[in-house]
Scaffold this motif. Structure first.
Motif, mmCIF file in Angstrom:
data_model
loop_
_atom_site.group_PDB
_atom_site.id
_atom_site.type_symbol
_atom_site.label_atom_id
_atom_site.label_comp_id
_atom_site.label_asym_id
_atom_site.label_seq_id
_atom_site.Cartn_x
_atom_site.Cartn_y
_atom_site.Cartn_z
ATOM 1 N N TYR A 99 -5.962 3.166 -13.402
ATOM 2 C CA TYR A 99 -6.871 3.896 -14.296
ATOM 3 C C TYR A 99 -7.338 5.179 -13.602
ATOM 4 O O TYR A 99 -8.531 5.369 -13.357
ATOM 5 N N GLY A 100 -6.384 6.006 -13.237
ATOM 6 C CA GLY A 100 -6.735 7.313 -12.690
ATOM 7 C C GLY A 100 -6.977 7.350 -11.198
ATOM 8 O O GLY A 100 -7.515 8.335 -10.683
ATOM 9 N N ASN A 101 -6.589 6.321 -10.471
ATOM 10 C CA ASN A 101 -6.737 6.367 -9.006
ATOM 11 C C ASN A 101 -5.894 7.514 -8.447
ATOM 12 O O ASN A 101 -4.763 7.722 -8.868
ATOM 13 N N ASP A 102 -6.468 8.243 -7.497
ATOM 14 C CA ASP A 102 -5.784 9.455 -7.031
ATOM 15 C C ASP A 102 -4.661 9.205 -6.012
ATOM 16 O O ASP A 102 -3.968 10.142 -5.618
ATOM 17 N N CYS A 103 -4.484 7.955 -5.597
ATOM 18 C CA CYS A 103 -3.358 7.569 -4.704
ATOM 19 C C CYS A 103 -3.404 8.224 -3.330
ATOM 20 O O CYS A 103 -2.389 8.211 -2.624
ATOM 21 N N TYR A 104 -4.531 8.791 -2.915
ATOM 22 C CA TYR A 104 -4.588 9.435 -1.594
ATOM 23 C C TYR A 104 -4.275 8.443 -0.479
ATOM 24 O O TYR A 104 -3.655 8.802 0.524
ATOM 25 N N SER A 105 -4.715 7.183 -0.646
ATOM 26 C CA SER A 105 -4.448 6.219 0.430
ATOM 27 C C SER A 105 -2.952 5.991 0.581
ATOM 28 O O SER A 105 -2.453 5.776 1.687
ATOM 29 N N PHE A 106 -2.202 6.064 -0.515
ATOM 30 C CA PHE A 106 -0.738 5.922 -0.430
ATOM 31 C C PHE A 106 -0.102 7.170 0.190
ATOM 32 O O PHE A 106 0.887 7.076 0.909
ATOM 33 N N ILE A 107 -0.668 8.318 -0.128
ATOM 34 C CA ILE A 107 -0.105 9.565 0.418
ATOM 35 C C ILE A 107 -0.215 9.559 1.950
ATOM 36 O O ILE A 107 0.727 9.901 2.653
ATOM 37 N N ILE A 108 -1.377 9.099 2.455
ATOM 38 C CA ILE A 108 -1.552 8.996 3.912
ATOM 39 C C ILE A 108 -0.512 8.029 4.481
ATOM 40 O O ILE A 108 0.131 8.296 5.498
ATOM 41 N N MET A 109 -0.329 6.914 3.793
ATOM 42 C CA MET A 109 0.646 5.914 4.251
ATOM 43 C C MET A 109 2.065 6.494 4.272
ATOM 44 O O MET A 109 2.825 6.284 5.229
ATOM 45 N N GLN A 110 2.408 7.238 3.242
ATOM 46 C CA GLN A 110 3.746 7.856 3.189
ATOM 47 C C GLN A 110 3.935 8.846 4.333
ATOM 48 O O GLN A 110 5.007 8.927 4.930
ATOM 49 N N ARG A 111 2.881 9.584 4.642
ATOM 50 C CA ARG A 111 2.977 10.559 5.746
ATOM 51 C C ARG A 111 3.138 9.833 7.084
ATOM 52 O O ARG A 111 3.832 10.300 7.967
ATOM 53 N N PHE A 112 2.495 8.692 7.204
ATOM 54 C CA PHE A 112 2.681 7.881 8.422
ATOM 55 C C PHE A 112 4.119 7.357 8.477
ATOM 56 O O PHE A 112 4.790 7.455 9.508
ATOM 57 N N ASN A 113 4.594 6.819 7.353
ATOM 58 C CA ASN A 113 5.960 6.277 7.317
ATOM 59 C C ASN A 113 7.012 7.349 7.604
ATOM 60 O O ASN A 113 8.061 7.066 8.162
ATOM 61 N N ALA A 114 6.709 8.586 7.213
ATOM 62 C CA ALA A 114 7.654 9.684 7.445
ATOM 63 C C ALA A 114 7.559 10.207 8.884
ATOM 64 O O ALA A 114 8.320 11.100 9.271
ATOM 65 N N GLY A 115 6.615 9.682 9.649
ATOM 66 C CA GLY A 115 6.471 10.113 11.034
ATOM 67 C C GLY A 115 5.656 11.397 11.176
ATOM 68 O O GLY A 115 5.593 11.980 12.261
ATOM 69 N N GLU A 116 5.016 11.830 10.085
ATOM 70 C CA GLU A 116 4.232 13.075 10.141
ATOM 71 C C GLU A 116 2.860 12.854 10.775
ATOM 72 O O GLU A 116 2.252 13.798 11.285
ATOM 73 N N LEU A 117 2.363 11.625 10.704
ATOM 74 C CA LEU A 117 1.058 11.304 11.287
ATOM 75 C C LEU A 117 1.236 10.207 12.333
ATOM 76 O O LEU A 117 1.997 9.259 12.112
ATOM 77 N N SER A 118 0.537 10.350 13.449
ATOM 78 C CA SER A 118 0.543 9.276 14.454
ATOM 79 C C SER A 118 -0.373 8.159 13.949
ATOM 80 O O SER A 118 -1.092 8.329 12.958
ATOM 81 N N LEU A 119 -0.359 7.053 14.656
ATOM 82 C CA LEU A 119 -1.232 5.946 14.261
ATOM 83 C C LEU A 119 -2.696 6.377 14.313
ATOM 84 O O LEU A 119 -3.485 6.079 13.408
ATOM 85 N N GLN A 120 -3.038 7.116 15.373
ATOM 86 C CA GLN A 120 -4.437 7.554 15.495
ATOM 87 C C GLN A 120 -4.816 8.536 14.388
ATOM 88 O O GLN A 120 -5.888 8.431 13.792
ATOM 89 N N GLN A 121 -3.919 9.469 14.089
ATOM 90 C CA GLN A 121 -4.202 10.433 13.007
ATOM 91 C C GLN A 121 -4.344 9.707 11.661
ATOM 92 O O GLN A 121 -5.171 10.062 10.833
ATOM 93 N N THR A 122 -3.521 8.675 11.489
ATOM 94 C CA THR A 122 -3.580 7.901 10.240
ATOM 95 C C THR A 122 -4.925 7.184 10.127
ATOM 96 O O THR A 122 -5.584 7.241 9.081
#
Ligand SMILES: [Zn+2]
Length: 207
Positions: free
Chosen positions: A60-83
């Motif tokens: 119902y309109g969730n902005d999915c930001y938490s998934f975007i952060i997860m995708q960036r981690f999975n892509a190796g763009e963010l370290s564990l600490q940055q995540t």
């Protein structure tokens, strides 16, 4: 050791645009991020059946930001600490959003606020139980602040749809609920809350 655990996380924390979406593509469905399942429009939730307000609710309109952060981690763009830091920041923003939106409540019968915490943090920090515990203490204080903003006669319900197993780093089937009113019968499954919410609201089809 650290790299190996990162690889483990990257392998296991993944969301796919799976078969479910392809099979259901012909039907009108509400989606949330890349999850494989959606809610067909023919299925009504308590948000559809009551005069409701949804605050960043899944499907119902969730902005999915938490998934975007997860995708960036999975892509190796963010370290564990940055995540973990990105999630901390998002958590603070979520807390403020809910407080702001609660101020705007007018004549809604049901207000549903969603927070992807502590779940999402636990996926990343399950090997650091002290940090998780600190997060729970903070949530506890937050709930106190939130509750003060709501009239005492309003049913105030906190529900988690699952728990978390810190040993395995995966969801557990044990959920949690807390309510300012005695619930009889006691809910035993997440779906039991549907009837409770409908009955507590002024929906015409309450029983
Ligand atoms: Zn989760």
């Amino acid at each position: 050791m650290f790299l190996r655990s990162l690889k483990f996380l990257r392998k296991h924390i993944q969301l796919s645009l799976g078969l479910g979406r392809k099979v259901l593509h012909a039907m009108p469905v509400k989606w949330w991020g890349g999850l494989e399942y959606g809610i067909p429009s023919s299925q009504k939730t308590f948000l559809d059946l009551t005069k409701s307000k949804a605050i960043n609710a899944p499907f119902y309109g969730n902005d999915c930001y938490s998934f975007i952060i997860m995708q960036r981690f999975n892509a190796g763009e963010l370290s564990l600490q940055q995540t973990a830091e990105a999630y901390q920041k998002l958590y603070m923003e979520r807390k403020n959003l809910i407080l702001r939106e609660v101020e705007k409540i007018r004549d809604e019968d049901v207000v549903f606020a969603f927070m992807h915490f502590p779940d999402i943090l636990q996926h990343f920090l399950f090997t650091k139980p002290v940090k998780i515990k600190k997060h729970y203490f903070d949530l506890n204080n937050y709930v106190r602040t939130l509750k003060r903003k709501i009239d005492a006669d309003v049913t105030f319900l906190i529900v988690s749809d699952h728990g978390f197993d810190l040993k395995t780093g995966t969801h557990s089937e044990h959920g949690f609920y807390s309510c300012n009113k005695h619930l009889d019968p006691k809910p035993e499954q997440i779906t039991d809350f549907f009837k409770i919410i409908i009955n507590e609201s002024n929906a015409p089809n309450r029983t």
